[in-house]
Structures are given as C-alpha cells and as structure tokens.
Scaffold this motif. Structure first.
Motif, PDB file in Angstrom:
ATOM      1  N   LEU A 146       0.836  -1.206   0.000  1.00 12.79           N
ATOM      2  CA  LEU A 146       0.000   0.000   0.000  1.00 12.79           C
ATOM      3  C   LEU A 146       0.867   1.251   0.000  1.00 12.79           C
ATOM      4  O   LEU A 146       0.621   2.198  -0.774  1.00 12.79           O
ATOM      5  CB  LEU A 146      -0.920  -0.012   1.221  1.00 12.79           C
ATOM      6  CG  LEU A 146      -1.739   1.263   1.468  1.00 12.79           C
ATOM      7  CD1 LEU A 146      -2.682   1.532   0.309  1.00 12.79           C
ATOM      8  CD2 LEU A 146      -2.514   1.165   2.784  1.00 12.79           C
ATOM      9  N   GLY A 147       1.891   1.274   0.859  1.00 10.23           N
ATOM     10  CA  GLY A 147       2.771   2.428   0.915  1.00 10.23           C
ATOM     11  C   GLY A 147       3.492   2.670  -0.402  1.00 10.23           C
ATOM     12  O   GLY A 147       3.605   3.810  -0.868  1.00 10.23           O
ATOM     13  N   ALA A 148       3.973   1.594  -1.018  1.00 12.18           N
ATOM     14  CA  ALA A 148       4.680   1.738  -2.292  1.00 12.18           C
ATOM     15  C   ALA A 148       3.753   2.274  -3.378  1.00 12.18           C
ATOM     16  O   ALA A 148       4.147   3.132  -4.183  1.00 12.18           O
ATOM     17  CB  ALA A 148       5.253   0.374  -2.711  1.00 12.18           C
ATOM     18  N   ALA A 149       2.506   1.792  -3.397  1.00 11.12           N
ATOM     19  CA  ALA A 149       1.551   2.260  -4.404  1.00 11.12           C
ATOM     20  C   ALA A 149       1.229   3.741  -4.216  1.00 11.12           C
ATOM     21  O   ALA A 149       1.121   4.499  -5.193  1.00 11.12           O
ATOM     22  CB  ALA A 149       0.268   1.427  -4.332  1.00 11.12           C
ATOM     23  N   LEU A 150       1.080   4.181  -2.972  1.00 12.82           N
ATOM     24  CA  LEU A 150       0.788   5.590  -2.716  1.00 12.82           C
ATOM     25  C   LEU A 150       1.976   6.481  -3.068  1.00 12.82           C
ATOM     26  O   LEU A 150       1.805   7.584  -3.598  1.00 12.82           O
ATOM     27  CB  LEU A 150       0.396   5.784  -1.253  1.00 12.82           C
ATOM     28  CG  LEU A 150      -0.961   5.218  -0.844  1.00 12.82           C
ATOM     29  CD1 LEU A 150      -1.170   5.374   0.655  1.00 12.82           C
ATOM     30  CD2 LEU A 150      -2.085   5.913  -1.605  1.00 12.82           C
ATOM     31  N   ALA A 151       3.171   6.022  -2.744  1.00 16.25           N
ATOM     32  CA  ALA A 151       4.359   6.810  -3.097  1.00 16.25           C
ATOM     33  C   ALA A 151       4.477   6.948  -4.617  1.00 16.25           C
ATOM     34  O   ALA A 151       4.793   8.033  -5.130  1.00 16.25           O
ATOM     35  CB  ALA A 151       5.602   6.152  -2.518  1.00 16.25           C
ATOM     36  N   ALA A 152       4.196   5.864  -5.345  1.00 18.21           N
ATOM     37  CA  ALA A 152       4.266   5.912  -6.807  1.00 18.21           C
ATOM     38  C   ALA A 152       3.190   6.812  -7.391  1.00 18.21           C
ATOM     39  O   ALA A 152       3.371   7.405  -8.468  1.00 18.21           O
ATOM     40  CB  ALA A 152       4.134   4.496  -7.378  1.00 18.21           C
ATOM     41  N   ALA A 153       2.052   6.945  -6.682  1.00 20.55           N
ATOM     42  CA  ALA A 153       0.965   7.797  -7.184  1.00 20.55           C
ATOM     43  C   ALA A 153       1.408   9.245  -7.330  1.00 20.55           C
ATOM     44  O   ALA A 153       0.859   9.991  -8.151  1.00 20.55           O
ATOM     45  CB  ALA A 153      -0.235   7.708  -6.248  1.00 20.55           C
ATOM     46  N   GLY A 154       2.383   9.656  -6.541  1.00 24.27           N
ATOM     47  CA  GLY A 154       2.877  11.027  -6.641  1.00 24.27           C
ATOM     48  C   GLY A 154       3.561  11.334  -7.960  1.00 24.27           C
ATOM     49  O   GLY A 154       3.782  12.501  -8.284  1.00 24.27           O
ATOM     50  N   LEU A 155       3.895  10.296  -8.723  1.00 27.67           N
ATOM     51  CA  LEU A 155       4.537  10.490 -10.021  1.00 27.67           C
ATOM     52  C   LEU A 155       3.530  10.611 -11.156  1.00 27.67           C
ATOM     53  O   LEU A 155       3.918  10.779 -12.320  1.00 27.67           O
ATOM     54  CB  LEU A 155       5.484   9.316 -10.313  1.00 27.67           C
ATOM     55  CG  LEU A 155       6.596   9.075  -9.283  1.00 27.67           C
ATOM     56  CD1 LEU A 155       7.382   7.822  -9.637  1.00 27.67           C
ATOM     57  CD2 LEU A 155       7.516  10.291  -9.195  1.00 27.67           C
ATOM     58  N   ALA A 156       2.235  10.507 -10.849  1.00 24.29           N
ATOM     59  CA  ALA A 156       1.201  10.546 -11.887  1.00 24.29           C
ATOM     60  C   ALA A 156       1.243  11.880 -12.636  1.00 24.29           C
ATOM     61  O   ALA A 156       1.237  12.942 -12.015  1.00 24.29           O
ATOM     62  CB  ALA A 156      -0.174  10.342 -11.260  1.00 24.29           C
ATOM     63  N   PRO A 157       1.252  11.834 -13.987  1.00 19.77           N
ATOM     64  CA  PRO A 157       1.328  13.086 -14.755  1.00 19.77           C
ATOM     65  C   PRO A 157      -0.026  13.771 -14.960  1.00 19.77           C
ATOM     66  O   PRO A 157      -0.072  14.958 -15.294  1.00 19.77           O
ATOM     67  CB  PRO A 157       1.903  12.621 -16.097  1.00 19.77           C
ATOM     68  CG  PRO A 157       1.421  11.207 -16.228  1.00 19.77           C
ATOM     69  CD  PRO A 157       1.385  10.642 -14.835  1.00 19.77           C
TER      70      PRO A 157
END
Length: 403
Positions: free
Chosen positions: A297-308
């Motif tokens: 869950l944490g990894a998915a949320l951190a990656a969401a910050g890269l959404a363009p």
C-alpha cells in the motif's frame, strides 16, 4: 465449501448481516446529514463543521468503551439502550434544525454542539459487534476470513451509498430529514441485530460464560493488539491524507470535477482487492502478511505522486485501493485471534478507532503540508505511515523468531 455464498448460507448469517448493514447504513448518512442540517439551522458553515467534528471525535474516542459494555452485557442489554438514546438524540437534532432557512437566526451553536457530542458518545458499535458475531458464526478461520472480507467491502459500499441517499433526500425534503432517517435506520437495524439468535460471548461477574464454562475474567484489556492497531492507524493516516492530496492534485491540473472519480477508483480497487483477498486460502501467517500488505500500500501511494495527469492518478488510486480492504481485514482477523472470547468486540473497536483516528490525523497533517511542499513529496510522506508499520512489524517478527 469456503465461498462467499457458503458464508451467507450459514444458519442465521444472512439475517444477522442484513440487520447490521441496515443499521450501519446510518453511519453513511449521518455525517453529511448532520452537517447540512446544522448549516441550515445556524447559517454558518463553521458551526456545522464544529458540530460534525465534535460528533466524530466523541464517537471515535469512546468506541472502545462502548464496545466493552457490549462485551460485558451483550447486545440486548447494552447495544439496544445505546441505539435508543442515540436515535433519540438524532431525532432531537432533527427537530431543532428543521424549518430554519439559514439566515443565522436559528438554533444556537452551543445547542448543536452539545447534541452532537452527546449523540457521538452513544453511537452503537455495530461494526465491532457484527465481527464478534461473525467469529461465532464461522469457527473455521478460512470462512471467517471470507466473512470479514465481505463485511469490510459491504461497509465501504455503504459509506459510498450513504451520501448518495442523503443527496436524494435533500432534493425533496429539508436537510433535517436526513438526520431523522439516520435515526430510524440505526434503531431498526440495531434492534434486529440484537434479536439475532447467534450466541454472544458475554463476560459474567461469576467468571462463567453464557455456555456455562469457566472463563478467565482477570484480563481487563485485550493483549497483543499492537500490530493490528498500529497497521490500522497507518492505513487511516494514508487514506485521510490521500483525500486532501487528490483535491490538491486535481486543482493543480484544473480538473476539480475529477476528485469524485479518483476517490471512486480507490473505493473500487478496495472492493476488488477485499473480495479477491478473502477468496484465497492463505498459507502464510497473518502478522507477516499484514506487514507485506502495508508495504505494498505504501509503495503504491508513493508511486501515485509520479502521476502526470488525473487519469494516471485514478489508475494509481485503484492500485493502492487493492491493498486497503485486505489490510483492514487482516488487522481485524489478528485482533479476533488475539482477544479472549469475551473481549472480541473491544478488540475490534480498537482497530476501528485506530483507522478513524488515523484518518483524521492524516487529513490534519496534509492540510498543513499542502502548499508548503511539492505534491510528489507529499504523496511520499502520506505513504510513510504504511511503510513504517510494515518495517516495524517485520522487525518485530524477526526478533520474535530469533528468541
């Protein structure tokens, strides 16, 4: 043998679950209804927000206390009186907020705040009580996992459906009608749940359970709840912060209308993840599994910050949602395994309280950070609680194995 249909075919399961869902639908309608009714009566959005905050705070903080009363006296002697008082207070709130088109000359802020505090203090713990009944209905742990998954997904859908129901109500009636409907839902659902024939493990002063067997009553607090409560708080922090980040992201993208779709994607992902998780017969132990779910869950949320853009963020939210319901389901399972038979409701309430308190804390924290830090960094910080929970849990498991 262990399908969701088998869960509902268990004797008394469908009627008991249906009663609990009817009462819990009130929790999906009451917050928005209270806010709209208070705004209509006082003419002040600040008063409405304060009343809602007071209601939520007392409801969350006192949840373990109310659950302990249910553990001690059972649903009929504890849950029904709570529901009666709670519904009566909501009815009074509806009465004092009706017919006050908001010009500021309506009900005083003190009255609204006092009623909100008292109602929140009496909120019946229907979710924890239903999970205790599930543990009685499903002695098989795999069936219980499916029951908890089904319960969690249904509860989340109710929280989505509740505001929609309020929206329909206020289109044809004044806002106080939503408060009155919430009172009726919780009263009918709670009474029906309390009348369920499923035996409830009540702690007796004599030290005997309802089945007549000797029980240990010296334990006043459920033990071993550290990990599930910590994990639940971490998930709550993540979700509370994510809501504000989604709003900030869509405003930055000049697409404010996309907020609803992104949050809907999160809920949809959680529903799919919860049902899929419950359908698997896991061989691994629950505690390390919870740590891995929190890490994902944490990894998915951190990656969401890269959404363009908003489309990518919606997809990332759906992926993150896949781990929300499984994390909470596993936390509730561990709490149930840890607690004594006559303390299960309280154990579940602690997990529930941790989620809600964490959500409020996450919203407050992100409210301070947004605008001061880049959004991508804010997403990483929102992901941090889940990652920290995973690291702490895995370290604890490794330490326990070595010793």
């Amino acid at each position: 043998m262990h399908s969701y249909a088998a869960v509902l075919r268990t004797p008394h399961a469908l009627s008991t679950f249906g009663a609990a869902l009817l009462g819990r639908l009130s929790y999906g309608t009451v917050s928005l209804s209270l806010a709209l009714a208070a705004k209509n009566a006082s003419g002040s959005l600040a008063v409405a927000g304060t009343a809602l905050a007071l209601f939520g705070a007392t409801s969350v903080v006192l949840s373990p206390v109310r659950a302990a009363l249910v553990d001690r006296y059972g649903p009929r002697r504890a849950l029904v009186p709570m529901a009666v008082v709670y519904a009566a207070l909501l009815a009074v709130f509806a009465l004092v907020t009706r017919d006050h088109p908001g010009a500021g000359a309506g009900t005083s802020a003190v009255t609204l705040g006092a009623l909100a505090v008292c109602a929140g203090a009496c909120t019946p713990p229907l979710g924890p009580t239903m999970r205790t009944l599930w543990s009685q209905l499903m002695p098989d742990r795999r069936m219980l996992q499916r029951a908890y998954s089904l319960d969690g997904v249904a509860e989340e859908l109710l929280l989505v459906a509740g505001p929609l129901l309020v929206g329909i109500l206020v289109a044809y009636a004044e806002p106080a009608a939503g408060v009155a409907v919430s009172a009726a839902l919780v009263l009918v659902g709670t009474v029906a749940l309390a009348l369920s024939p499923v035996p409830f493990p009540v702690r007796r002063g004599s030290g005997r359970s309802v089945s007549g067997r000797r029980e240990r009553t010296t334990r006043t607090r459920p033990r071993g709840l550290g990990q599930p409560v910590l994990a639940a708080a971490g998930v709550g922090l993540c979700l509370g912060g994510l809501d504000l980040l989604v709003i900030a992201f869509t405003e930055e993208q000049h697409r404010p209308g996309a907020v609803a779709w992104i949050l809907a994607a999160l809920s949809a992902g959680s529903a799919v993840g919860g049902l899929a998780y419950g359908a698997v017969s896991w061989r691994s132990a629950a505690r390390p599994r919870l740590a891995l779910i929190c890490a994902a869950l944490g990894a998915a949320l951190a990656a969401a910050g890269l959404a363009p853009n908003v489309y990518a963020l919606a997809a990332a939210a759906a992926v993150a949602g896949l781990f929300v319901a499984p994390a909470l389901t596993t936390a509730y399972l561990i709490a149930d395994e840890t607690a004594a038979p006559d303390a299960r409701t309280r154990a579940g309430a602690w997990v529930n309280t941790a989620v809600n308190a964490g959500s409020s804390g996450g919203t407050a924290l992100v409210g301070v950070l947004v605008g001061r830090l880049p959004l991508s960094l804010c997403f990483v910080l929102v992901a941090a609680p889940a990652l920290v929970c995973a690291a702490v849990t895995l370290h604890g498991e490794n330490h326990r194995k070595r010793h």
